[in-house]
Write a protein that holds these residues in place. Structure first.
Motif, PDB file in Angstrom:
ATOM      1  N   GLY A  58      49.033  30.579  43.654  1.00  0.00           N
ATOM      2  CA  GLY A  58      48.929  29.333  42.897  1.00  0.00           C
ATOM      3  C   GLY A  58      47.540  28.991  42.399  1.00  0.00           C
ATOM      4  N   GLY A  59      46.570  29.886  42.566  1.00  0.00           N
ATOM      5  CA  GLY A  59      45.211  29.644  42.090  1.00  0.00           C
ATOM      6  C   GLY A  59      45.120  29.660  40.572  1.00  0.00           C
ATOM      7  N   THR A  60      44.071  29.060  40.055  1.00  0.00           N
ATOM      8  CA  THR A  60      43.884  28.944  38.611  1.00  0.00           C
ATOM      9  C   THR A  60      42.602  29.634  38.162  1.00  0.00           C
ATOM     10  OG1 THR A  60      42.709  26.856  38.904  1.00  0.00           O
ATOM     11  CG2 THR A  60      45.100  26.732  38.532  1.00  0.00           C
ATOM     12  N   ASP A  61      42.496  29.862  36.859  1.00  0.00           N
ATOM     13  CA  ASP A  61      41.298  30.448  36.252  1.00  0.00           C
ATOM     14  C   ASP A  61      40.349  29.315  35.850  1.00  0.00           C
ATOM     15  OD1 ASP A  61      43.239  32.923  34.471  1.00  0.00           O
ATOM     16  OD2 ASP A  61      42.320  33.071  36.427  1.00  0.00           O
ATOM     17  N   THR A  62      39.810  28.619  36.829  1.00  0.00           N
ATOM     18  CA  THR A  62      38.878  27.530  36.565  1.00  0.00           C
ATOM     19  C   THR A  62      37.589  27.766  37.341  1.00  0.00           C
ATOM     20  OG1 THR A  62      39.779  26.220  38.377  1.00  0.00           O
ATOM     21  CG2 THR A  62      40.727  25.846  36.181  1.00  0.00           C
ATOM     22  N   LEU A  63      36.497  27.175  36.877  1.00  0.00           N
ATOM     23  CA  LEU A  63      35.219  27.349  37.568  1.00  0.00           C
ATOM     24  C   LEU A  63      35.287  26.917  39.029  1.00  0.00           C
ATOM     25  CD1 LEU A  63      32.509  26.285  34.963  1.00  0.00           C
ATOM     26  CD2 LEU A  63      32.813  28.529  36.016  1.00  0.00           C
ATOM     27  N   THR A  64      36.077  25.898  39.317  1.00  0.00           N
ATOM     28  CA  THR A  64      36.162  25.415  40.692  1.00  0.00           C
ATOM     29  C   THR A  64      36.945  26.367  41.598  1.00  0.00           C
ATOM     30  OG1 THR A  64      38.080  24.068  40.129  1.00  0.00           O
ATOM     31  CG2 THR A  64      35.929  22.995  40.065  1.00  0.00           C
ATOM     32  N   ASN A  65      37.721  27.286  41.020  1.00  0.00           N
ATOM     33  CA  ASN A  65      38.485  28.235  41.822  1.00  0.00           C
ATOM     34  C   ASN A  65      37.943  29.665  41.700  1.00  0.00           C
ATOM     35  OD1 ASN A  65      40.680  28.917  43.617  1.00  0.00           O
ATOM     36  ND2 ASN A  65      41.660  29.899  41.860  1.00  0.00           N
ATOM     37  N   LEU A  66      36.791  29.821  41.085  1.00  0.00           N
ATOM     38  CA  LEU A  66      36.196  31.151  40.919  1.00  0.00           C
ATOM     39  C   LEU A  66      34.837  31.206  41.593  1.00  0.00           C
ATOM     40  CD1 LEU A  66      37.096  31.780  37.181  1.00  0.00           C
ATOM     41  CD2 LEU A  66      38.024  33.006  39.141  1.00  0.00           C
ATOM     42  N   ARG A  67      34.502  32.372  42.096  1.00  0.00           N
ATOM     43  CA  ARG A  67      33.193  32.604  42.696  1.00  0.00           C
ATOM     44  C   ARG A  67      32.793  34.046  42.428  1.00  0.00           C
ATOM     45  NH1 ARG A  67      35.259  32.998  48.882  1.00  0.00           N
ATOM     46  NH2 ARG A  67      36.805  34.601  48.468  1.00  0.00           N
ATOM     47  N   TRP A  68      31.525  34.350  42.579  1.00  0.00           N
ATOM     48  CA  TRP A  68      30.991  35.675  42.304  1.00  0.00           C
ATOM     49  C   TRP A  68      30.935  36.479  43.600  1.00  0.00           C
ATOM     50  CZ3 TRP A  68      31.078  37.823  37.919  1.00  0.00           C
ATOM     51  CH2 TRP A  68      30.304  38.939  37.619  1.00  0.00           C
ATOM     52  N   LEU A  69      31.534  37.681  43.593  1.00  0.00           N
ATOM     53  CA  LEU A  69      31.518  38.551  44.764  1.00  0.00           C
ATOM     54  C   LEU A  69      31.004  39.933  44.389  1.00  0.00           C
ATOM     55  CD1 LEU A  69      34.957  37.938  46.557  1.00  0.00           C
ATOM     56  CD2 LEU A  69      32.791  36.750  46.900  1.00  0.00           C
ATOM     57  N   CYS A  70      30.402  40.606  45.373  1.00  0.00           N
ATOM     58  CA  CYS A  70      30.052  42.013  45.179  1.00  0.00           C
ATOM     59  C   CYS A  70      31.369  42.800  45.192  1.00  0.00           C
ATOM     60  CB  CYS A  70      29.094  42.493  46.271  1.00  0.00           C
ATOM     61  SG  CYS A  70      29.727  42.432  47.960  1.00  0.00           S
ATOM     62  N   ALA A  71      31.357  43.970  44.601  1.00  0.00           N
ATOM     63  CA  ALA A  71      32.582  44.770  44.492  1.00  0.00           C
ATOM     64  C   ALA A  71      33.216  45.074  45.851  1.00  0.00           C
ATOM     65  CB  ALA A  71      32.299  46.060  43.716  1.00  0.00           C
ATOM     66  N   PRO A  72      32.451  45.501  46.874  1.00  0.00           N
ATOM     67  CA  PRO A  72      33.101  45.808  48.153  1.00  0.00           C
ATOM     68  C   PRO A  72      33.856  44.617  48.743  1.00  0.00           C
ATOM     69  CG  PRO A  72      30.898  46.740  48.116  1.00  0.00           C
ATOM     70  CD  PRO A  72      31.026  45.864  46.896  1.00  0.00           C
ATOM     71  N   HIS A  73      33.284  43.425  48.650  1.00  0.00           N
ATOM     72  CA  HIS A  73      33.975  42.272  49.211  1.00  0.00           C
ATOM     73  C   HIS A  73      35.201  41.889  48.388  1.00  0.00           C
ATOM     74  CE1 HIS A  73      30.407  41.097  51.844  1.00  0.00           C
ATOM     75  NE2 HIS A  73      31.428  41.397  52.624  1.00  0.00           N
ATOM     76  N   ASN A  74      35.093  41.944  47.073  1.00  0.00           N
ATOM     77  CA  ASN A  74      36.253  41.573  46.254  1.00  0.00           C
ATOM     78  C   ASN A  74      37.383  42.590  46.399  1.00  0.00           C
ATOM     79  OD1 ASN A  74      37.632  39.866  44.353  1.00  0.00           O
ATOM     80  ND2 ASN A  74      37.313  41.497  42.862  1.00  0.00           N
ATOM     81  N   LEU A  75      37.051  43.865  46.340  1.00  0.00           N
ATOM     82  CA  LEU A  75      38.090  44.893  46.425  1.00  0.00           C
ATOM     83  C   LEU A  75      38.686  44.982  47.824  1.00  0.00           C
ATOM     84  CD1 LEU A  75      36.357  47.606  44.230  1.00  0.00           C
ATOM     85  CD2 LEU A  75      38.151  45.991  43.558  1.00  0.00           C
ATOM     86  N   GLY A  76      37.889  44.695  48.831  1.00  0.00           N
ATOM     87  CA  GLY A  76      38.384  44.725  50.198  1.00  0.00           C
ATOM     88  C   GLY A  76      39.249  43.524  50.538  1.00  0.00           C
ATOM     89  N   ARG A  77      39.025  42.430  49.852  1.00  0.00           N
ATOM     90  CA  ARG A  77      39.762  41.203  50.121  1.00  0.00           C
ATOM     91  C   ARG A  77      41.174  41.251  49.574  1.00  0.00           C
ATOM     92  NH1 ARG A  77      39.819  35.970  47.016  1.00  0.00           N
ATOM     93  NH2 ARG A  77      40.827  34.553  48.454  1.00  0.00           N
ATOM     94  N   GLY A  78      41.359  41.821  48.418  1.00  0.00           N
ATOM     95  CA  GLY A  78      42.679  41.838  47.775  1.00  0.00           C
ATOM     96  C   GLY A  78      43.151  40.422  47.505  1.00  0.00           C
ATOM     97  N   THR A  79      44.390  40.115  47.856  1.00  0.00           N
ATOM     98  CA  THR A  79      44.904  38.758  47.658  1.00  0.00           C
ATOM     99  C   THR A  79      45.020  38.024  48.987  1.00  0.00           C
ATOM    100  OG1 THR A  79      47.200  39.514  47.760  1.00  0.00           O
ATOM    101  CG2 THR A  79      46.181  39.387  45.569  1.00  0.00           C
ATOM    102  N   ASN A  80      44.239  38.474  49.976  1.00  0.00           N
ATOM    103  CA  ASN A  80      44.248  37.823  51.288  1.00  0.00           C
ATOM    104  C   ASN A  80      43.361  36.586  51.272  1.00  0.00           C
ATOM    105  OD1 ASN A  80      45.828  39.906  52.472  1.00  0.00           O
ATOM    106  ND2 ASN A  80      43.991  41.180  52.530  1.00  0.00           N
ATOM    107  N   PRO A  81      43.662  35.615  52.110  1.00  0.00           N
ATOM    108  CA  PRO A  81      42.779  34.448  52.208  1.00  0.00           C
ATOM    109  C   PRO A  81      41.465  34.825  52.865  1.00  0.00           C
ATOM    110  CG  PRO A  81      44.641  34.243  53.713  1.00  0.00           C
ATOM    111  CD  PRO A  81      44.849  35.502  52.916  1.00  0.00           C
ATOM    112  N   ASP A  82      40.446  33.996  52.693  1.00  0.00           N
ATOM    113  CA  ASP A  82      39.140  34.246  53.294  1.00  0.00           C
ATOM    114  C   ASP A  82      39.238  34.269  54.813  1.00  0.00           C
ATOM    115  OD1 ASP A  82      37.755  34.435  50.958  1.00  0.00           O
ATOM    116  OD2 ASP A  82      37.140  32.341  50.926  1.00  0.00           O
TER     117      ASP A  82
END
Length: 91
Positions: A58-82
C-alpha cells in the motif's frame, strides 16, 4: 505520482530523494543509526530510491514514503519491512 507514470517524473523524484538524503544510505542499522554509505545517483555503486512502505503493502511514490539506500541494503530488503525504525538523526 502513480504507478505507470512517466519515466521523466520518476527520475526527477528519484533525484529529489537522493539530494534530500545527501546521497547517503538511510537504512537503519541495529543500533538505530543510518548506514550512511555514499551512494551516487548513477554509475558504479549507485543508490536506489526505496519505498519505506513497499507498494505491495500500500505504499506510494511520494517523497514522504521514499528514502535513499545503497544497493546492498535495498536489494537485500526486498519487500520486507524494516528490521528497526529509523530514528530522526541529525547529521
Amino acid at each position: 505520482m502513480t504507478r505507470g507514470g512517466s519515466t521523466r517524473a520518476w527520475r526527477a523524484l528519484r533525484a529529489a530523494v537522493a539530494e534530500r538524503d545527501g546521497y547517503r544510505c538511510t537504512y537503519p542499522q541495529p543500533d538505530g543509526h543510518p548506514c550512511r554509505q555514499y551512494a551516487p545517483l548513477a554509475g558504479p555503486g549507485a543508490g536506489h530510491a526505496d519505498h519505506v512502505v513497499p507498494v505491495k503493502h500500500g505504499g506510494t511514490d511520494t517523497l514522504t514514503n521514499l528514502r535513499w539506500l545503497c544497493a546492498p541494503h535495498n536489494l537485500g530488503r526486498g519487500t520486507n519491512p524494516d528490521p528497526a525504525p529509523l530514528r530522526d538523526w541529525t547529521w
